[in-house]
Enzyme design. Structure first.
Site, PDB file in Angstrom:
ATOM      1  N   ASN A 153       0.804  -1.235   0.000  1.00  0.00           N
ATOM      2  CA  ASN A 153       0.000   0.000   0.000  1.00  0.00           C
ATOM      3  C   ASN A 153       0.833   1.280   0.000  1.00  0.00           C
ATOM      4  O   ASN A 153       0.339   2.333  -0.363  1.00  0.00           O
ATOM      5  CB  ASN A 153      -1.026  -0.010   1.138  1.00  0.00           C
ATOM      6  CG  ASN A 153      -0.386   0.021   2.499  1.00  0.00           C
ATOM      7  OD1 ASN A 153       0.758  -0.405   2.672  1.00  0.00           O
ATOM      8  ND2 ASN A 153      -1.104   0.516   3.475  1.00  0.00           N
ATOM      9  N   GLU A 249       5.498  -3.741  11.956  1.00  0.00           N
ATOM     10  CA  GLU A 249       4.355  -2.817  11.892  1.00  0.00           C
ATOM     11  C   GLU A 249       3.266  -3.554  11.130  1.00  0.00           C
ATOM     12  O   GLU A 249       3.393  -3.792   9.935  1.00  0.00           O
ATOM     13  CB  GLU A 249       4.744  -1.516  11.183  1.00  0.00           C
ATOM     14  CG  GLU A 249       5.824  -0.716  11.902  1.00  0.00           C
ATOM     15  CD  GLU A 249       5.405  -0.136  13.257  1.00  0.00           C
ATOM     16  OE1 GLU A 249       4.195  -0.155  13.577  1.00  0.00           O
ATOM     17  OE2 GLU A 249       6.298   0.308  13.997  1.00  0.00           O
ATOM     18  N   CYS A 283      -3.113   0.872   6.972  1.00  0.00           N
ATOM     19  CA  CYS A 283      -3.135   0.240   8.305  1.00  0.00           C
ATOM     20  C   CYS A 283      -3.838   1.143   9.299  1.00  0.00           C
ATOM     21  O   CYS A 283      -4.516   0.684  10.207  1.00  0.00           O
ATOM     22  CB  CYS A 283      -1.718  -0.060   8.769  1.00  0.00           C
ATOM     23  SG  CYS A 283      -0.684   1.403   8.844  1.00  0.00           S
TER      24      CYS A 283
HETATM   25  P1  NAP Z   1       1.576  -8.921   3.448  1.00  0.00           P
HETATM   26  O1  NAP Z   1       0.839  -9.838   2.572  1.00  0.00           O
HETATM   27  O2  NAP Z   1       1.866  -9.350   4.839  1.00  0.00           O
HETATM   28  O3  NAP Z   1       2.947  -8.580   2.667  1.00  0.00           O
HETATM   29  C1  NAP Z   1       3.866  -7.660   3.181  1.00  0.00           C
HETATM   30  C2  NAP Z   1       5.245  -7.974   2.644  1.00  0.00           C
HETATM   31  O4  NAP Z   1       5.687  -9.231   3.163  1.00  0.00           O
HETATM   32  C3  NAP Z   1       5.304  -8.121   1.119  1.00  0.00           C
HETATM   33  O5  NAP Z   1       6.525  -7.596   0.672  1.00  0.00           O
HETATM   34  C4  NAP Z   1       5.272  -9.630   0.943  1.00  0.00           C
HETATM   35  O6  NAP Z   1       5.837 -10.066  -0.274  1.00  0.00           O
HETATM   36  C5  NAP Z   1       6.138 -10.051   2.095  1.00  0.00           C
HETATM   37  N1  NAP Z   1       6.033 -11.455   2.510  1.00  0.00           N
HETATM   38  C6  NAP Z   1       5.036 -12.333   2.291  1.00  0.00           C
HETATM   39  N2  NAP Z   1       5.344 -13.531   2.871  1.00  0.00           N
HETATM   40  C7  NAP Z   1       6.554 -13.370   3.460  1.00  0.00           C
HETATM   41  C8  NAP Z   1       7.397 -14.217   4.225  1.00  0.00           C
HETATM   42  N3  NAP Z   1       7.081 -15.475   4.506  1.00  0.00           N
HETATM   43  N4  NAP Z   1       8.568 -13.737   4.662  1.00  0.00           N
HETATM   44  C9  NAP Z   1       8.931 -12.458   4.397  1.00  0.00           C
HETATM   45  N5  NAP Z   1       8.168 -11.605   3.693  1.00  0.00           N
HETATM   46  C10 NAP Z   1       6.990 -12.059   3.233  1.00  0.00           C
HETATM   47  O7  NAP Z   1       0.832  -7.497   3.564  1.00  0.00           O
HETATM   48  P2  NAP Z   1       0.228  -6.589   2.414  1.00  0.00           P
HETATM   49  O8  NAP Z   1      -0.989  -7.251   1.864  1.00  0.00           O
HETATM   50  O9  NAP Z   1       1.304  -6.166   1.485  1.00  0.00           O
HETATM   51  O10 NAP Z   1      -0.209  -5.293   3.255  1.00  0.00           O
HETATM   52  C11 NAP Z   1      -1.425  -5.206   3.924  1.00  0.00           C
HETATM   53  C12 NAP Z   1      -1.277  -5.465   5.403  1.00  0.00           C
HETATM   54  O11 NAP Z   1      -0.207  -4.693   5.913  1.00  0.00           O
HETATM   55  C13 NAP Z   1      -2.487  -5.027   6.208  1.00  0.00           C
HETATM   56  O12 NAP Z   1      -2.730  -5.963   7.222  1.00  0.00           O
HETATM   57  C14 NAP Z   1      -2.056  -3.697   6.804  1.00  0.00           C
HETATM   58  O13 NAP Z   1      -2.745  -3.315   7.964  1.00  0.00           O
HETATM   59  C15 NAP Z   1      -0.621  -3.951   7.046  1.00  0.00           C
HETATM   60  N6  NAP Z   1       0.122  -2.683   7.112  1.00  0.00           N
HETATM   61  C16 NAP Z   1       0.564  -2.256   8.320  1.00  0.00           C
HETATM   62  C17 NAP Z   1       1.233  -1.042   8.430  1.00  0.00           C
HETATM   63  C18 NAP Z   1       1.734  -0.526   9.757  1.00  0.00           C
HETATM   64  O14 NAP Z   1       2.584   0.354   9.735  1.00  0.00           O
HETATM   65  N7  NAP Z   1       1.247  -1.009  10.899  1.00  0.00           N
HETATM   66  C19 NAP Z   1       1.453  -0.292   7.283  1.00  0.00           C
HETATM   67  C20 NAP Z   1       0.986  -0.761   6.053  1.00  0.00           C
HETATM   68  C21 NAP Z   1       0.324  -1.971   5.969  1.00  0.00           C
HETATM   69  P3  NAP Z   1       4.888 -10.417  -1.525  1.00  0.00           P
HETATM   70  O15 NAP Z   1       4.255  -9.139  -1.923  1.00  0.00           O
HETATM   71  O16 NAP Z   1       5.860 -10.951  -2.502  1.00  0.00           O
HETATM   72  O17 NAP Z   1       3.898 -11.431  -1.047  1.00  0.00           O
HETATM   73  O1  G3H Z   2      -0.799   1.706   5.898  1.00  0.00           O
HETATM   74  C1  G3H Z   2      -0.124   2.080   6.838  1.00  0.00           C
HETATM   75  C2  G3H Z   2       0.592   3.343   6.803  1.00  0.00           C
HETATM   76  O2  G3H Z   2       1.608   3.337   7.774  1.00  0.00           O
HETATM   77  C3  G3H Z   2      -0.384   4.475   7.009  1.00  0.00           C
HETATM   78  O3  G3H Z   2       0.218   5.688   6.800  1.00  0.00           O
HETATM   79  O4  G3H Z   2      -1.511   7.053   7.977  1.00  0.00           O
HETATM   80  O5  G3H Z   2       0.220   8.133   6.526  1.00  0.00           O
HETATM   81  O6  G3H Z   2      -1.621   6.764   5.524  1.00  0.00           O
HETATM   82  P1  G3H Z   2      -0.736   6.983   6.693  1.00  0.00           P
END
Ligand code: NAP
Ligand code: G3H
Length: 474
Positions: A153, A249, A283
């Protein structure tokens, strides 16, 4: 079609296998990225480790100079990178370009923050008298090789927010962008390459997380894993990290708690902006509204009116709501909607789906037996839960497995502070939407939302460790 390459040990490299990347909004083929093999990962890690001694030996000001160059290049290339980013992750073009500029700003700030870092000297003598002659010189040193893993994202910004603090702290980096977002990640890498960082200091690794991820995490060369993404993958990484330090995160289910005395018109605007910008794929999106019954009708009406103003469509028309990242995500969101419909929630704005494009759905009278009360949609769905008291709002807010942020809307500041104290989250916003910024503030999640604290100075501190040298002065 462009075959994008990885940047390893100062060279751009293809791999035997590749992954094609398509735009979620219209299926346009955007190019391909390498699917790196394990041997190629070994080489990238080995090159990084070789580059570490010379890089950590540089002064902060020398490392900062490279980062300032990277920031200049990103500013120069903001439209080029923003355009690919908008296509690749279906983000409004204006927001996509802003993401690049925000990253340049963040990188500059990280460079400046590094220059201001200093150690400290501690004197003995606070315990037994004989310890008075002891002096400790406390300095910071890099942890070594940082594996930076970013989500789809914010493929540029949540990458830069890991890479820049790691580098200024004297670490070397292996950067794994999200697969859907990896072209944007490799364009970010071009800026680091053009800035002339010494070979091996910064390297990229593309490939599907499900295929190469565990190998990256478990590899003994990695000294620190800095991950942003979903809670299940974060938990998996946490287990694999063993004794190594990590930053996680993860997901959120941020609540907006609305009291009787809130400015309801402003609150409704903040809630809709917070919940539905980038189609709810943040997130920190507001993912449930907990409103006192006495003002619930009025607030629900105001939120509905704001949702109805949102435009739905194409990222290049700067629509507020654009297609979500993939069909799996759209199916998951639809599942939450169907569950709420079946269990009797009031649908204030109707659910509609065309492929991965989902119209924003506002539910009122959501109850705690509905999935949408607890699960993270990561899409344009907003549930309103009516509560009888502030205590009930706090209880529901805290019952979540997540603990990223909350917002409290009230004119009564002491009350807002009292509520903030009780909420089990990393950050509470008073009278505003939940959000990560500004980027120098601490940003963290508790419970299922993460471990460790981001924020530029906090990130540098997390990715450097203290070394204490103790001696006697007489
Ligand atoms: P995701 O599916 O967990 O993927 C995140 C990253 O991890 C991608 O680069 C993914 O690669 C990689 N990955 C997948 N499996 C892995 C493994 N076994 N080992 C190491 N890396 C691996 O998350 P997303 O769909 O991209 O993002 C959405 C989620 O992120 C939501 O739950 C959101 O709330 C959370 N998020 C949290 C924050 C925060 O700061 N708290 C910020 C943004 C997003 P691939 O793309 O190649 O699968
Ligand atoms: O998706 C998670 C990001 O850390 C959110 O950042 O609040 O600046 O959109 P933002």
């Amino acid at each position: 079609m462009t075959q994008y390459k990885n940047y390893v040990n100062g060279e751009w490299k293809l791999s035997e296998n590749e992954i094609k990347i398509y735009a979620p909004a219209n299926g346009e083929e955007l190019g391909s990225v390498p699917a790196m093999s394990r041997e190629e990962v070994d080489y990238a890690y080995e090159s990084a480790k070789k580059a570490l001694p010379a890089w950590r030996a540089l002064s902060y000001v020398e490392r900062a100079a490279y980062l300032h160059k990277v920031a200049d290049i990103l500013e120069r290339d903001q439209e080029k990178i923003g355009t690919i980013l908008a296509k690749e992750v279906s983000k409004g073009i204006k927001a996509a370009i802003s993401e690049v500029v925000r990253t340049a700003d963040l990188i500059r700030y990280a460079a400046e923050e590094g220059v201001r870092l200093s150690g400290e000297v501690l004197e003995g003598g606070s315990f037994e008298a004989a310890s008075k002659k002891k002096i400790a010189v406390v300095r910071r040193e890099p942890v070594g090789l940082v594996l930076a893993i970013a989500p789809f994202n914010y493929p540029v910004n949540l990458s830069g927010s890991k890479i820049a603090p790691a580098l200024i702290g004297g670490n070397v980096v292996a950067f794994k962008p999200p697969t859907q977002g990896s072209i944007s990640g490799l364009l970010l890498a071009e800026a680091f390459a053009e800035a002339g960082l010494p070979a091996g200091v910064f390297n990229t690794i593309t490939g599907k997380g499900s295929e190469i991820g565990d190998y990256l995490n478990e590899h003994k060369a990695v000294d620190f894993i800095n991950f942003t993404g979903s809670t299940p993958i974060g938990e998996r990484i946490g287990k694999m990290a063993g004794m190594r330090p990590i930053m996680l995160e993860l997901g959120g289910k941020d609540a907006a708690i609305v009291l009787e005395d809130a400015d309801l018109a402003k609150t409704a605007k903040d809630i809709v902006g917070g919940a539905l910008s980038y189609s709810g794929q943040r997130c920190t999106a507001i993912k449930r509204v907990l409103v006192l019954e006495s003002v619930a009708d009025e607030l629900a009406g105001l939120i509905k009116a704001e949702v109805e103003k949102l435009t739905v469509g194409d990222p290049f028309d700067n629509a507020d709501i654009t297609p979500v990242i993939d069909s799996g995500s759209a199916d998951y969101i639809e599942g939450l909607v169907r569950d709420a419909q079946e269990k009797g929630a009031t649908e204030l704005t109707p659910f509609k789906r065309e492929g991965n494009l989902l119209w924003p759905t506002l539910f009122d009278h959501v109850t705690t037996d509905m999935r949408v009360a607890w699960e993270e949609p990561f899409g344009p769905v907003l549930p309103i839960i009516r509560v009888k008291s502030v205590e009930e709002a706090i209880e529901i807010a805290n019952k979540s497995e997540f603990g990223l942020q909350s917002a409290v809307f009230t004119q009564d500041f002491p009350k807002a502070f009292a509520i903030a104290e009780k909420l089990e989250v990393g950050t509470v916003h008073i009278n505003n939407k939940t959000q990560r910024g500004t980027d120098n503030f601490p940003f963290l999640g508790v419970k299922g939302s993460g471990a460790g604290t981001q924020g530029i100075r906090y990130s540098i501190e997390a990715m450097t460790r203290v070394k204490s040298v103790v001696f006697d002065i007489q």
